[in-house]
Design a protein around this motif. Structure first.
Motif, PDB file in Angstrom:
ATOM      1  N   SER A  66       0.820  -1.218   0.000  1.00  0.00           N
ATOM      2  CA  SER A  66       0.000   0.000   0.000  1.00  0.00           C
ATOM      3  C   SER A  66       0.853   1.267   0.000  1.00  0.00           C
ATOM      4  O   SER A  66       0.366   2.336  -0.376  1.00  0.00           O
ATOM      5  CB  SER A  66      -0.926   0.005   1.208  1.00  0.00           C
ATOM      6  OG  SER A  66      -0.202   0.184   2.417  1.00  0.00           O
ATOM      7  N   ALA A  67       2.105   1.156   0.408  1.00  0.00           N
ATOM      8  CA  ALA A  67       2.983   2.329   0.500  1.00  0.00           C
ATOM      9  C   ALA A  67       3.716   2.498  -0.827  1.00  0.00           C
ATOM     10  O   ALA A  67       4.899   2.164  -0.970  1.00  0.00           O
ATOM     11  CB  ALA A  67       3.966   2.164   1.652  1.00  0.00           C
ATOM     12  N   VAL A  68       3.007   3.026  -1.809  1.00  0.00           N
ATOM     13  CA  VAL A  68       3.541   3.193  -3.165  1.00  0.00           C
ATOM     14  C   VAL A  68       3.915   4.651  -3.384  1.00  0.00           C
ATOM     15  O   VAL A  68       3.163   5.550  -2.997  1.00  0.00           O
ATOM     16  CB  VAL A  68       2.492   2.753  -4.209  1.00  0.00           C
ATOM     17  CG1 VAL A  68       2.992   2.994  -5.621  1.00  0.00           C
ATOM     18  CG2 VAL A  68       2.138   1.291  -4.011  1.00  0.00           C
ATOM     19  N   PRO A  69       5.061   4.922  -3.992  1.00  0.00           N
ATOM     20  CA  PRO A  69       5.392   6.315  -4.304  1.00  0.00           C
ATOM     21  C   PRO A  69       4.408   6.900  -5.306  1.00  0.00           C
ATOM     22  O   PRO A  69       4.064   6.253  -6.300  1.00  0.00           O
ATOM     23  CB  PRO A  69       6.807   6.224  -4.887  1.00  0.00           C
ATOM     24  CG  PRO A  69       6.981   4.809  -5.315  1.00  0.00           C
ATOM     25  CD  PRO A  69       6.120   3.984  -4.416  1.00  0.00           C
ATOM     26  N   GLU A  70       3.957   8.107  -5.030  1.00  0.00           N
ATOM     27  CA  GLU A  70       3.012   8.802  -5.908  1.00  0.00           C
ATOM     28  C   GLU A  70       3.604  10.170  -6.236  1.00  0.00           C
ATOM     29  O   GLU A  70       3.437  11.140  -5.498  1.00  0.00           O
ATOM     30  CB  GLU A  70       1.653   8.935  -5.217  1.00  0.00           C
ATOM     31  CG  GLU A  70       0.999   7.591  -4.907  1.00  0.00           C
ATOM     32  CD  GLU A  70      -0.331   7.738  -4.188  1.00  0.00           C
ATOM     33  OE1 GLU A  70      -0.703   8.891  -3.853  1.00  0.00           O
ATOM     34  OE2 GLU A  70      -0.994   6.717  -3.958  1.00  0.00           O
ATOM     35  N   PHE A 188      11.511   4.054   3.874  1.00  0.00           N
ATOM     36  CA  PHE A 188      10.272   4.759   4.199  1.00  0.00           C
ATOM     37  C   PHE A 188      10.452   6.270   4.212  1.00  0.00           C
ATOM     38  O   PHE A 188       9.514   7.014   3.906  1.00  0.00           O
ATOM     39  CB  PHE A 188       9.712   4.248   5.522  1.00  0.00           C
ATOM     40  CG  PHE A 188       9.109   2.880   5.416  1.00  0.00           C
ATOM     41  CD1 PHE A 188       7.902   2.688   4.768  1.00  0.00           C
ATOM     42  CD2 PHE A 188       9.768   1.769   5.928  1.00  0.00           C
ATOM     43  CE1 PHE A 188       7.348   1.425   4.631  1.00  0.00           C
ATOM     44  CE2 PHE A 188       9.221   0.499   5.798  1.00  0.00           C
ATOM     45  CZ  PHE A 188       8.010   0.321   5.149  1.00  0.00           C
ATOM     46  N   ARG A 189      11.644   6.749   4.537  1.00  0.00           N
ATOM     47  CA  ARG A 189      11.869   8.194   4.472  1.00  0.00           C
ATOM     48  C   ARG A 189      11.867   8.680   3.020  1.00  0.00           C
ATOM     49  O   ARG A 189      11.359   9.772   2.725  1.00  0.00           O
ATOM     50  CB  ARG A 189      13.171   8.560   5.185  1.00  0.00           C
ATOM     51  CG  ARG A 189      13.006   8.588   6.700  1.00  0.00           C
ATOM     52  CD  ARG A 189      14.248   9.122   7.402  1.00  0.00           C
ATOM     53  NE  ARG A 189      15.352   8.172   7.343  1.00  0.00           N
ATOM     54  CZ  ARG A 189      15.473   7.141   8.171  1.00  0.00           C
ATOM     55  NH1 ARG A 189      14.553   6.902   9.100  1.00  0.00           N
ATOM     56  NH2 ARG A 189      16.511   6.330   8.093  1.00  0.00           N
ATOM     57  N   LEU A 190      12.423   7.894   2.115  1.00  0.00           N
ATOM     58  CA  LEU A 190      12.377   8.264   0.701  1.00  0.00           C
ATOM     59  C   LEU A 190      10.939   8.266   0.183  1.00  0.00           C
ATOM     60  O   LEU A 190      10.532   9.178  -0.549  1.00  0.00           O
ATOM     61  CB  LEU A 190      13.245   7.311  -0.117  1.00  0.00           C
ATOM     62  CG  LEU A 190      14.752   7.418   0.130  1.00  0.00           C
ATOM     63  CD1 LEU A 190      15.484   6.247  -0.527  1.00  0.00           C
ATOM     64  CD2 LEU A 190      15.305   8.742  -0.365  1.00  0.00           C
ATOM     65  N   GLY A 196       5.212  13.475  -0.105  1.00  0.00           N
ATOM     66  CA  GLY A 196       4.911  14.669   0.681  1.00  0.00           C
ATOM     67  C   GLY A 196       4.363  14.365   2.060  1.00  0.00           C
ATOM     68  O   GLY A 196       3.635  15.171   2.643  1.00  0.00           O
ATOM     69  N   TRP A 197       4.706  13.194   2.609  1.00  0.00           N
ATOM     70  CA  TRP A 197       4.289  12.817   3.954  1.00  0.00           C
ATOM     71  C   TRP A 197       5.282  13.348   4.975  1.00  0.00           C
ATOM     72  O   TRP A 197       6.450  13.597   4.656  1.00  0.00           O
ATOM     73  CB  TRP A 197       4.227  11.297   4.090  1.00  0.00           C
ATOM     74  CG  TRP A 197       3.257  10.612   3.196  1.00  0.00           C
ATOM     75  CD1 TRP A 197       2.159  11.153   2.596  1.00  0.00           C
ATOM     76  CD2 TRP A 197       3.307   9.235   2.795  1.00  0.00           C
ATOM     77  NE1 TRP A 197       1.503  10.196   1.847  1.00  0.00           N
ATOM     78  CE2 TRP A 197       2.183   9.005   1.954  1.00  0.00           C
ATOM     79  CE3 TRP A 197       4.168   8.177   3.075  1.00  0.00           C
ATOM     80  CZ2 TRP A 197       1.924   7.765   1.388  1.00  0.00           C
ATOM     81  CZ3 TRP A 197       3.903   6.933   2.509  1.00  0.00           C
ATOM     82  CH2 TRP A 197       2.796   6.729   1.675  1.00  0.00           C
ATOM     83  N   PRO A 198       4.861  13.502   6.229  1.00  0.00           N
ATOM     84  CA  PRO A 198       5.839  13.836   7.278  1.00  0.00           C
ATOM     85  C   PRO A 198       6.896  12.739   7.370  1.00  0.00           C
ATOM     86  O   PRO A 198       6.583  11.548   7.226  1.00  0.00           O
ATOM     87  CB  PRO A 198       4.987  13.886   8.555  1.00  0.00           C
ATOM     88  CG  PRO A 198       3.585  14.103   8.068  1.00  0.00           C
ATOM     89  CD  PRO A 198       3.480  13.426   6.740  1.00  0.00           C
ATOM     90  N   ALA A 199       8.129  13.121   7.566  1.00  0.00           N
ATOM     91  CA  ALA A 199       9.204  12.132   7.655  1.00  0.00           C
ATOM     92  C   ALA A 199       9.003  11.261   8.891  1.00  0.00           C
ATOM     93  O   ALA A 199       8.799  11.782   9.991  1.00  0.00           O
ATOM     94  CB  ALA A 199      10.554  12.835   7.730  1.00  0.00           C
ATOM     95  N   PRO A 200       9.035   9.951   8.752  1.00  0.00           N
ATOM     96  CA  PRO A 200       8.875   9.079   9.918  1.00  0.00           C
ATOM     97  C   PRO A 200      10.088   9.190  10.827  1.00  0.00           C
ATOM     98  O   PRO A 200      11.211   9.382  10.347  1.00  0.00           O
ATOM     99  CB  PRO A 200       8.768   7.675   9.306  1.00  0.00           C
ATOM    100  CG  PRO A 200       9.505   7.774   8.009  1.00  0.00           C
ATOM    101  CD  PRO A 200       9.265   9.175   7.511  1.00  0.00           C
ATOM    102  N   PRO A 201       9.892   9.090  12.134  1.00  0.00           N
ATOM    103  CA  PRO A 201      11.031   9.181  13.044  1.00  0.00           C
ATOM    104  C   PRO A 201      11.942   7.977  12.883  1.00  0.00           C
ATOM    105  O   PRO A 201      11.485   6.853  12.606  1.00  0.00           O
ATOM    106  CB  PRO A 201      10.377   9.187  14.434  1.00  0.00           C
ATOM    107  CG  PRO A 201       9.065   8.484  14.229  1.00  0.00           C
ATOM    108  CD  PRO A 201       8.622   8.847  12.843  1.00  0.00           C
ATOM    109  N   SER A 202      13.232   8.198  13.027  1.00  0.00           N
ATOM    110  CA  SER A 202      14.176   7.087  12.980  1.00  0.00           C
ATOM    111  C   SER A 202      14.152   6.336  14.308  1.00  0.00           C
ATOM    112  O   SER A 202      14.240   6.943  15.378  1.00  0.00           O
ATOM    113  CB  SER A 202      15.597   7.599  12.711  1.00  0.00           C
ATOM    114  OG  SER A 202      16.519   6.536  12.808  1.00  0.00           O
TER     115      SER A 202
END
Length: 220
Positions: A66-70, A188-190, A196-202
């Motif tokens: 479901s996490a596809v680059p758009e 996931f950060r890429l 244009g999502w908020p960057a997930p915390p490392s």
């Protein structure tokens, strides 16, 4: 690596491989905007190769699909660079081997009876408790880490139904070591940059602390 997507942020052992992919023209030009089909094909091809013949955690595989680059119609240079880096990352043999090991571990756990899902609650528990310990200066090798480690393991035992023991701590250590690849966070950060999502915390430093604590305190 919060929000930093340059090649220099990718682990050094991957840098030459990714640079070669870029220079050899394997990747789409940074100036070209990939189509929705390009994006879907990239991720589905990667997931099919890694997970296709395994009975891995179905919730995790569904989340990955479901996490596809758009890519937007008028992408920024940062989004184009993130697309190039993501394309290189999912073609990198070392990264694919790492994710494959994680998938095989999931499949082995499911074969042993694990039917749990994505474990967000226990991940949140680890993040909150370990970040506080890090802020307080608690070293994972110290005696002060022991009660916190017991609490963290209790979160896992409640989720997976196993009592705390030396054997379970060994299994949990293996699970964490297999999963704790910083390149997964980069993946996931890429994606977040492209979409244009908020960057997930490392969480790399959090689970590094947890792993070190388990190594230093292998018994309850």
């Amino acid at each position: 690596m919060n929000g930093e997507h340059s090649l220099e942020r990718i682990p050094s052992h991957d840098h030459d491989r990714i640079s070669a992919l870029l220079e050899d023209g394997i990747l789409m030009s940074r100036q070209a905007t990939p189509s929705a089909e390009d994006c879907k094909r990239l991720i589905n091809g990667f997931i099919d190769e890694i997970f296709g013949d395994l009975d891995a955690n179905p919730d995790f595989v569904a989340m990955m699909r479901s996490a596809v680059p758009e890519m937007p119609a008028d992408p920024t240079s940062a989004q184009l660079e993130a697309w190039a880096e993501l394309s290189a990352l999912v073609q990198d043999p070392a990264f694919k081997a790492s994710v494959r090991r994680m998938a095989e571990h999931q499949a082995a756990e499911r074969a042993a009876g694990d039917q749990t899902g994505l474990h967000h609650e226990v991940t949140d528990l680890v993040r909150e408790r370990v970040q506080k310990a890090q802020a307080d200066g608690v070293e994972p090798s110290s005696q002060a880490a022991r009660p916190l480690l017991t609490d963290l393991i209790a979160g896992y035992t409640a989720t997976f139904g196993h009592p705390d023991s030396a054997e379970y701590r060994r299994k949990l250590l293996t699970r964490l070591e297999v999963a704790n690849d910083p390149r997964a966070g980069q993946y996931f950060r890429l994606l977040s940059t492209i979409n244009g999502w908020p960057a997930p915390p490392s969480l790399a430093s959090v689970f590094d602390w947890f792993i070190q604590a388990l190594r230093h305190h292998p018994t309850p």
